[in-house]
Design a protein around this motif. Sequence first.
Motif, PDB file in Angstrom:
ATOM      1  N   GLY A  45       6.357  37.680  47.338  1.00  0.00           N
ATOM      2  CA  GLY A  45       7.076  37.522  48.594  1.00  0.00           C
ATOM      3  C   GLY A  45       7.437  36.063  48.843  1.00  0.00           C
ATOM      4  N   VAL A  46       6.509  35.168  48.533  1.00  0.00           N
ATOM      5  CA  VAL A  46       6.792  33.739  48.650  1.00  0.00           C
ATOM      6  C   VAL A  46       7.843  33.329  47.628  1.00  0.00           C
ATOM      7  N   ARG A  47       7.799  33.926  46.437  1.00  0.00           N
ATOM      8  CA  ARG A  47       8.806  33.594  45.422  1.00  0.00           C
ATOM      9  C   ARG A  47      10.207  33.928  45.909  1.00  0.00           C
ATOM     10  N   VAL A  48      10.367  35.079  46.558  1.00  0.00           N
ATOM     11  CA  VAL A  48      11.682  35.445  47.080  1.00  0.00           C
ATOM     12  C   VAL A  48      12.171  34.393  48.073  1.00  0.00           C
ATOM     13  N   MET A  49      11.280  33.950  48.955  1.00  0.00           N
ATOM     14  CA  MET A  49      11.661  32.931  49.933  1.00  0.00           C
ATOM     15  C   MET A  49      11.991  31.609  49.249  1.00  0.00           C
ATOM     16  N   ALA A  50      11.176  31.229  48.254  1.00  0.00           N
ATOM     17  CA  ALA A  50      11.411  29.967  47.548  1.00  0.00           C
ATOM     18  C   ALA A  50      12.735  30.000  46.792  1.00  0.00           C
ATOM     19  N   ASP A  51      13.030  31.124  46.151  1.00  0.00           N
ATOM     20  CA  ASP A  51      14.280  31.238  45.398  1.00  0.00           C
ATOM     21  C   ASP A  51      15.491  31.250  46.331  1.00  0.00           C
ATOM     22  N   TYR A  52      15.320  31.796  47.530  1.00  0.00           N
ATOM     23  CA  TYR A  52      16.400  31.744  48.520  1.00  0.00           C
ATOM     24  C   TYR A  52      16.686  30.294  48.882  1.00  0.00           C
ATOM     25  N   ALA A  53      15.615  29.507  49.040  1.00  0.00           N
ATOM     26  CA  ALA A  53      15.789  28.089  49.352  1.00  0.00           C
ATOM     27  C   ALA A  53      16.463  27.351  48.197  1.00  0.00           C
ATOM     28  N   VAL A  54      16.073  27.679  46.967  1.00  0.00           N
ATOM     29  CA  VAL A  54      16.672  27.039  45.797  1.00  0.00           C
ATOM     30  C   VAL A  54      18.175  27.314  45.738  1.00  0.00           C
ATOM     31  N   ALA A  55      18.558  28.556  46.053  1.00  0.00           N
ATOM     32  CA  ALA A  55      19.977  28.918  46.041  1.00  0.00           C
ATOM     33  C   ALA A  55      20.770  28.140  47.085  1.00  0.00           C
ATOM     34  N   SER A  56      20.080  27.578  48.058  1.00  0.00           N
ATOM     35  CA  SER A  56      20.737  26.797  49.106  1.00  0.00           C
ATOM     36  C   SER A  56      20.596  25.297  48.882  1.00  0.00           C
ATOM     37  N   LEU A  64       6.631  25.183  49.259  1.00  0.00           N
ATOM     38  CA  LEU A  64       5.207  25.328  48.954  1.00  0.00           C
ATOM     39  C   LEU A  64       4.339  24.207  49.510  1.00  0.00           C
ATOM     40  N   VAL A  65       4.916  23.303  50.282  1.00  0.00           N
ATOM     41  CA  VAL A  65       4.143  22.201  50.855  1.00  0.00           C
ATOM     42  C   VAL A  65       2.939  22.737  51.639  1.00  0.00           C
ATOM     43  N   SER A  66       1.762  22.217  51.331  1.00  0.00           N
ATOM     44  CA  SER A  66       0.510  22.558  52.047  1.00  0.00           C
ATOM     45  C   SER A  66       0.088  24.014  51.884  1.00  0.00           C
ATOM     46  N   THR A  67       0.631  24.729  50.883  1.00  0.00           N
ATOM     47  CA  THR A  67       0.192  26.103  50.636  1.00  0.00           C
ATOM     48  C   THR A  67      -0.901  26.179  49.578  1.00  0.00           C
ATOM     49  N   GLY A  68      -1.042  25.120  48.779  1.00  0.00           N
ATOM     50  CA  GLY A  68      -1.987  25.157  47.678  1.00  0.00           C
ATOM     51  C   GLY A  68      -1.464  25.896  46.465  1.00  0.00           C
ATOM     52  N   LEU A  69      -0.172  26.238  46.482  1.00  0.00           N
ATOM     53  CA  LEU A  69       0.428  26.987  45.376  1.00  0.00           C
ATOM     54  C   LEU A  69       1.299  26.081  44.527  1.00  0.00           C
ATOM     55  N   LEU A  70       1.330  26.360  43.231  1.00  0.00           N
ATOM     56  CA  LEU A  70       2.207  25.653  42.302  1.00  0.00           C
ATOM     57  C   LEU A  70       3.449  26.499  42.042  1.00  0.00           C
ATOM     58  N   PRO A  71       4.600  25.879  41.787  1.00  0.00           N
ATOM     59  CA  PRO A  71       5.830  26.644  41.562  1.00  0.00           C
ATOM     60  C   PRO A  71       5.701  27.709  40.476  1.00  0.00           C
ATOM     61  N   GLU A  72       5.008  27.376  39.388  1.00  0.00           N
ATOM     62  CA  GLU A  72       4.899  28.330  38.281  1.00  0.00           C
ATOM     63  C   GLU A  72       4.029  29.539  38.640  1.00  0.00           C
ATOM     64  N   GLU A  86       1.141  32.548  52.867  1.00  0.00           N
ATOM     65  CA  GLU A  86       2.517  33.013  53.035  1.00  0.00           C
ATOM     66  C   GLU A  86       3.082  32.546  54.378  1.00  0.00           C
ATOM     67  N   ILE A  87       2.257  32.516  55.400  1.00  0.00           N
ATOM     68  CA  ILE A  87       2.711  32.012  56.696  1.00  0.00           C
ATOM     69  C   ILE A  87       3.075  30.533  56.595  1.00  0.00           C
ATOM     70  N   ALA A  88       2.272  29.764  55.864  1.00  0.00           N
ATOM     71  CA  ALA A  88       2.580  28.341  55.674  1.00  0.00           C
ATOM     72  C   ALA A  88       3.919  28.167  54.960  1.00  0.00           C
ATOM     73  N   ALA A  89       4.166  28.993  53.930  1.00  0.00           N
ATOM     74  CA  ALA A  89       5.443  28.924  53.219  1.00  0.00           C
ATOM     75  C   ALA A  89       6.599  29.317  54.135  1.00  0.00           C
ATOM     76  N   THR A  90       6.352  30.301  54.995  1.00  0.00           N
ATOM     77  CA  THR A  90       7.386  30.737  55.946  1.00  0.00           C
ATOM     78  C   THR A  90       7.742  29.608  56.904  1.00  0.00           C
ATOM     79  N   ARG A  91       6.740  28.904  57.400  1.00  0.00           N
ATOM     80  CA  ARG A  91       7.008  27.780  58.302  1.00  0.00           C
ATOM     81  C   ARG A  91       7.825  26.699  57.601  1.00  0.00           C
ATOM     82  N   ASN A  92       7.517  26.455  56.339  1.00  0.00           N
ATOM     83  CA  ASN A  92       8.292  25.464  55.586  1.00  0.00           C
ATOM     84  C   ASN A  92       9.749  25.896  55.445  1.00  0.00           C
TER      85      ASN A  92
END
Length: 367
Positions: A45-56, A64-72, A86-92
């Motif tokens: 679910g976070v990947r979908v949001m991240a890829d949407y951001a990349v497309a923009s 992923l800032v402050s989520t503790g997750l790595l892109p890979e 996921e909430i932290a990623a949503t706020r970003n």
Amino acid sequence: MMNTTADVLRAPRATTSGFDLGTESALGMIGASRVHWDHPRTALGVRVMADYAVASGYSREAVLVSTGLLPEELDRRDTLITASQEIAATRNLLALFKNRPGLGLEVGREFHLTTYGLFGFALLSSPRIVDMMRTALRLMGLTFAFPAFSAEITPDGRFSTRLSGQGVPEDVKRFLVERELAATLNMHNELFAGNSGVVPLLSVHSEFSATHSDPPFGVPVEFGARETAIVFEREYLTQELPQACPETAGECIAQCETILSERLNRRGTAAAVQARLRRLGGREDGIAAVARELHMTERTLRRKLTTEGVSYRQIVDEVRAVITKELLTVQKLTATEAAYRLGFSDLSSFLRAQSRWAETVPGFRRD
């Protein structure tokens, strides 16, 4: 009050029998999701949001800032994260797009049945829409959904799916409710291979203010409504699905139940340890490393786990047992390949571990 794993898995199985539109109309309620949103989930679910951001024009790292997750880690289906991540990623994401109204509707259209893995296949192979709905509500804990779902036949004889964001943090509620609204509509279309003409959609209602442009749902959208809901013709419930296969649906549901039970059984510190192990694919790097990541001493970690009635080794065994079943039965890896993926030094150690899990991990059976 939050439901327990036993409560969730005691709910009636989806079935093709016993459904009568007249009877259900009198009863009203078809079903409701039974799992609170604060549960472990995959990172897709976070990947979908991240890829949407990349497309923009943004980067995955910005989401992923402050989520503790790595892109890979977003590209691994076995990466398990917490709802707070996921909430932290949503706020970003909302910050990047300046809290644009309707952003959730845009992102939700990027969710597909395949995004949900086995859960998606369970829905796709259901015999009819009513079976699909009951399966979805029963296994909602395997999705990325934050709003609670319910399905009913309304007093005026329509089939309605309602989404409630009660309890979801206010600053992300609109996005997360509208994301699921759009994802749900997308799912219904994909059940019929994108032939939206088969889906008798009547209206869409959003409790939030209007967006700058009308969502492309093909029907009027009422913004500022009393509740968020999707309304269909009642007869849609008995619509047969084109890829129906009860045997496949049954197999997928059984595997989904196993995964769901494993995810919901742990809370608090144990859940954080479990999520980290899942994120590492079951490759265990020691309790000291876990304690450092959770910002506590090893002694404190052991004490917290003891208070929750579990040991570190028990969690490791449970996670590895579940991943082993996925690797061997779903991905069809050989025992040697699975042993390597899980970080065992050799095949014999892996086989001995399986024998131990058969005695200590509920539901694990060595084939």
